[in-house]
Design an enzyme around this catalytic site. Structure first.
Site, PDB file in Angstrom:
ATOM      1  N   GLU A 204      22.929  40.380  13.870  1.00  0.00           N
ATOM      2  CA  GLU A 204      23.027  40.259  11.986  1.00  0.00           C
ATOM      3  C   GLU A 204      24.034  41.479  12.551  1.00  0.00           C
ATOM      4  O   GLU A 204      25.733  41.558  11.218  1.00  0.00           O
ATOM      5  CB  GLU A 204      22.484  40.926  11.160  1.00  0.00           C
ATOM      6  CG  GLU A 204      21.268  39.192  11.555  1.00  0.00           C
ATOM      7  CD  GLU A 204      20.150  39.982  12.968  1.00  0.00           C
ATOM      8  OE1 GLU A 204      20.577  41.184  12.978  1.00  0.00           O
ATOM      9  OE2 GLU A 204      19.619  39.312  13.289  1.00  0.00           O
TER      10      GLU A 204
ATOM     11  N   HIS B  17      37.619  67.125   8.476  1.00  0.00           N
ATOM     12  CA  HIS B  17      37.495  67.183   9.370  1.00  0.00           C
ATOM     13  C   HIS B  17      37.783  67.257  10.720  1.00  0.00           C
ATOM     14  O   HIS B  17      39.261  66.450  11.870  1.00  0.00           O
ATOM     15  CB  HIS B  17      36.430  65.825  10.304  1.00  0.00           C
ATOM     16  CG  HIS B  17      35.128  65.630   9.356  1.00  0.00           C
ATOM     17  ND1 HIS B  17      35.289  65.005   7.984  1.00  0.00           N
ATOM     18  CD2 HIS B  17      33.983  65.784   9.766  1.00  0.00           C
ATOM     19  CE1 HIS B  17      34.287  65.115   7.786  1.00  0.00           C
ATOM     20  NE2 HIS B  17      33.169  64.754   8.415  1.00  0.00           N
TER      21      HIS B  17
END
Lengths: 612, 612
Positions: free
Chosen positions: B356, B27
């Site tokens: 969470e 990338h």
């Protein structure tokens, strides 16, 4: 008006308190805070034909705070949908009135109870109604303030405003208290409002216990165009009963002295709300189901085509034949190849950006409206939305999910991008089908089959191009397999799926050169597995089986094969090869060799089994 | 100054382009947009002793946009941590320079590459450094703009400001382009800024390619107290090379004509940055490891105690003995019973609210700083953070995770609250241990054992109170089991864990009344399973085994038992009982009966196996 609405709110409270009091559990205080919010909504705003919940012109009422089910069921009673006797069954075994709402009740679109899911799904519902159908339906969502901490809520807030869903209204019951204490923001409506405005919503702040103010808020929301509206309602948890009102330690249990509480609330009212029915039921312009023959792509035998490419080809073909098929993707459509559908059917493609929870939620919401969504991203990133998939099963949703770039064979990108747990996690989903085709022909056929499956249909696709093995005319039933190679005196069976099937074929070639006959089974249907064929292979091969999978050794194909032998007589020698150590970057061939799942490893394991 | 920083930025670009050019993948364009951001950071702000990555006074540099690894590795070269020769191994098999960063490199705190995780984990790192240790460490996080769509980012933004983490600086590389197109917000820094300000961050907007402006932004961030800072940097993807700069279709691949691109960038500079070392290495006041004997709670045999209660008791006891033990919870500490630790050690308890992902991320971040976190919520809701658990394993993190309220036996709350997939999903996590104790004594002992395990240690606890079966002096090794009942002529073995172990005991009683001797095995260690004991049982009982679990039939205890018989001679008759249909609400006893996993079902299955 306000007086009668106040009375209705009190009735909802009484029913909620009684229901949970009798049950000895439940969430009455979380219901009581929102009583006026619902009383006003069902009296003056919600357009719903309770006798015809499938009417596509109906509004939707989604309790994102699903634990406020006593309030929801009290609403059902007020509109005449359920009886007092039915309320008495609340939380009892076999009652439809479960602790958290599920679509076993015809008026419930989706199961809620895992916080932060109702709103994201409502966004999908609103998208379908407005953007796909031009339906008049408005989507009303009761949210809790505790769930505003869930990131998925903010994915939904961003998506809804970006999509201009002015048919969506979120009602946030800001009662200040969570399960074990105060929320982070308490009654700081200003901060909530600033956040939501910055996320592009029309924000209305209101005293949630003032029926006239709530009524005006709904009117304002319904009149707002171009953006979704949120009503931030300041409320008190347990409102109406002094000994629980705005008190800690009153969450998730019956109100103490609940009979006295009912008395304090003024007892029964016997109010029956006259629901507002929707006007007209528009045709769904696109959701026409099957409208023509599916012309699946065909592939030349031996040519190398990635199954992810076949997925895109087949989905686009399906889209031509079926007007109900839609696609959502997590901003990787040029990797999953859902872009082939996107280019062919741009009006039925929804870009969900890097927000996998919202992607699955959008799919679940769309199927509420009768669409057949295919959701795709890298299989590894479906783990981000596992709770959404779990709850989709509780919702009895019918969705298709496709995960690309599975396994260590993706190569250089490394383990963060490698799904190595998806077969296990999707197998452990209620109502799931788990498919893992090895070639383009089978992938295309299975994509078409997925569109008719009930429940959660999952397909794992492969990054690499692999040779086409099957004719377009071959059939690939769910629960079937393909015996790719067999003889009358096979000594060992090699079972693979996806990338490893090709390794098994190569291994069989190598074994043949050594004079060892190996059967090769393509277990493209991982759940349900083709137990008969697997058992027959054991019977024919002296119990000698090598299973290879590009997945952790637990919960995937290896376990699916072993489940076939729970009841077995005679020798069993299954060597289950999986990825035992954390992969790194590398070339695909290097990585599957390092993982011990390639042709060489399969052949070695087979030789060891036959004692060669 | 700006000139030399510009030159350094160009060097980072050259190295990124060369690395990915040689590798043929990677990338580079996502790296080039942030070159000035990193050049300035490592030259003037990052305090890091590259020769001593464990120095607790070091700053942290976390690439939340892990795909920009070429830039990270170019930075490592610039500070002298890696050589040009090592850069040449980028993305090759066995290289430490993987496609996305992992802690196989000593300077990488956590693996990234699943977007939206680096920042949440950085919040945990910053919390540990500032709130637990008072360390001078600053945490710098490079974020992508695409990942701003992930809800987990907004959990992190909310948590960080709430916790006042002014040692945290998020650097958002707003290069406008995602993988397959533009982001939702493009270069609309104003909207990003409004959102982040509303989330309580100090917002700095800057031209990300102007070294002097970037330098001033870092100085401003470092000088901001009371709140975290975010630098919104307007950048161009692929900056510096015209044929990829701000272009679509240039994501995730080598720059076309990469050698020419290097020339265009001015070729090699050979610049070596002189890193700024941190001043002093403070003692960690609490992270002292084991400081005393663990006095675990003891329970009277036969008394009914929920294993979740024993978890809380044991964790509090562990907290007295070990100063490194900390607890995080998802706002259900009064259900998981982590509140017992919270009350005993309030200074080491972190409330993560209903978020969470941030809860697990906080745990992962804390273990970066040497703490031993226990993270708890309802087991069902751990599915929300499954991707975080998956990536924690890639990070080689050592964390303990405890899920309460598992299975249909929770009763009235219904299926949204019932974990029925957690054993499968955690078994399919690399480095995991999966524990499921049936009584308080074993639960307490296993909590203590978890604190010393490497990898992801998961315990499933039970909502209901169950009888104490074991003495405090009993031992419960990981990978062991307890044979609760046995005779010299057992005809069938009953294997259970947690709630079903008690059903197995009752079933054995019923079978004994019929004259059938049943062995009962408590498989408290689901992974690794005690294969020897399981196999011995089969050998002793003619292969007759009944397994019962409060879990879907796939991937859990049943599969773990079957894995023991992959290589087996002789008869095998395993009846694996699991929850086959979607549970509803009901009493616990009604639900485990309906699921077919209770004593009656176990006894029936056993009778069928022995032909009685």
């Amino acid at each position: 008006m306000s007086d009668s609405l106040h009375e209705l709110a009190q009735q909802l409270r009484v029913d909620a308190v009684r229901m949970s009091g009798r049950a000895g559990s439940g969430h009455p205080t979380s219901s009581m805070s929102a009583a006026e919010l619902l009383a006003v909504l069902i009296s003056n705003h919600l357009k719903y034909d309770w006798a015809d919940p499938d009417n596509p012109a109906n509004d939707h009422l989604i309790f994102s705070k699903g634990h406020a089910s006593p309030l929801l069921y009290a609403v059902y009673k007020a509109v005449g949908a359920v009886t007092d006797a039915e309320l008495e069954t609340y939380r009892q075994h076999n009652s439809l009135l479960e602790g958290h709402p599920t679509p076993r009740l015809p008026w419930v679109d989706v199961a809620t109870g895992s916080l932060g899911q109702g709103l994201p799904i409502a966004v999908g519902v609103a998208y379908g109604a407005k953007r796909f159908e031009g339906a008049p339906s408005r989507v009303w969502v009761l949210c809790g303030d505790s769930e505003m901490a869930e990131g998925s809520m903010w994915e939904a807030f961003e998506a809804a405003s970006f999509w201009g869903l002015d048919n969506l209204c979120a009602i946030v019951d800001v009662n200040r208290l969570g399960q074990s204490g105060a929320t982070r923001l308490g009654w700081d409506l200003g901060t909530y409002g600033a956040r939501l405005e910055a996320f592009g919503w029309h924000v209305i702040t209101v005293d949630g216990h003032d029926p006239a103010a709530v009524d005006a808020a709904y009117t304002e929301a319904a009149g707002t165009t171009g953006k979704p509206s949120v009503i931030l309602a300041k409320t008190k948890k347990g409102a109406g009963v002094p000994w629980v009102e705005d008190q800690d330690n009153a969450h998730g249990k019956a109100v103490e002295r609940w009979e006295e509480a009912i008395e304090h609330l003024g007892g029964d009212r016997g109010i029956a709300v006259t629901p507002i029915k929707p006007e007209g039921a528009p045709a769904r312009p696109l959701a026409g189901g099957v409208t023509g023959e599916v012309n699946l792509p065909t592939y030349e035998l031996g040519k190398e085509i990635a199954t992810r490419k076949a997925y895109g080809d087949a989905l686009a073909a399906l889209g031509h034949a079926r007007q109900d098929v839609v696609a959502v993707d997590g901003e990787v459509s040029n990797s999953t190849f859902s872009e082939i559908f996107r280019f062919a059917h741009p009006e039925r493609y929804i870009e969900c950006y890097i927000a996998e929870c919202q992607m699955i939620a959008t799919a679940v919401g769309l199927q509420v409206r009768g669409w057949r969504p295919f959701a795709s991203t890298f299989a590894a990133f479906l783990s981000r939305a596992y709770d959404f998939v779990r709850m989709a099963a509780v919702s009895r949703a019918d969705i298709c999910v496709v995960g690309s770039h599975a396994g260590s064979s993706i190569g250089e990108d490394g383990p963060s991008q490698m799904a190595l747990e998806d077969l296990a996690s999707f197998r452990a989903i209620y109502s799931s089908t788990v498919l893992y085709p090895s070639d383009a022909s089978s992938a295309a056929a299975l994509v078409a089959a997925m569109a008719d499956l009930k429940g959660i249909a999952y397909m794992r696709t492969t990054r690499a191009a692999t040779p086409v093995l099957y004719e377009a005319s071959d059939s690939f039933p769910i629960g079937g397999s393909k015996v790719v190679r067999r003889s009358d005196n096979d000594q060992v069976a090699l079972i693979g799926a996806g990338i490893t099937l090709h390794e098994a074929v190569k291994a069989a070639d190598a074994l043949a050169a050594d004079g060892i006959n190996a059967r090769v089974i393509d277990a493209y249907s991982v759940k349900p597995i083709d137990a008969d064929t697997v058992r027959q292979a054991a019977a024919d091969c002296g119990g000698r089986i090598v299973v290879s999978e590009d997945h952790w050794p637990q919960g995937g194909l290896g376990d699916a094969v072993l489940e076939c032998f729970a009841d077995h007589d005679g020798p069993l020698h299954v060597k289950a090869l999986g990825v035992a150590d954390m992969p790194t970057s590398g070339k695909p061939g290097e990585l599957i060799a390092a993982a011990g799942i390639d042709a060489s490893a399969i052949a070695s394991a087979a030789r060891a089994l036959v004692g060669a």
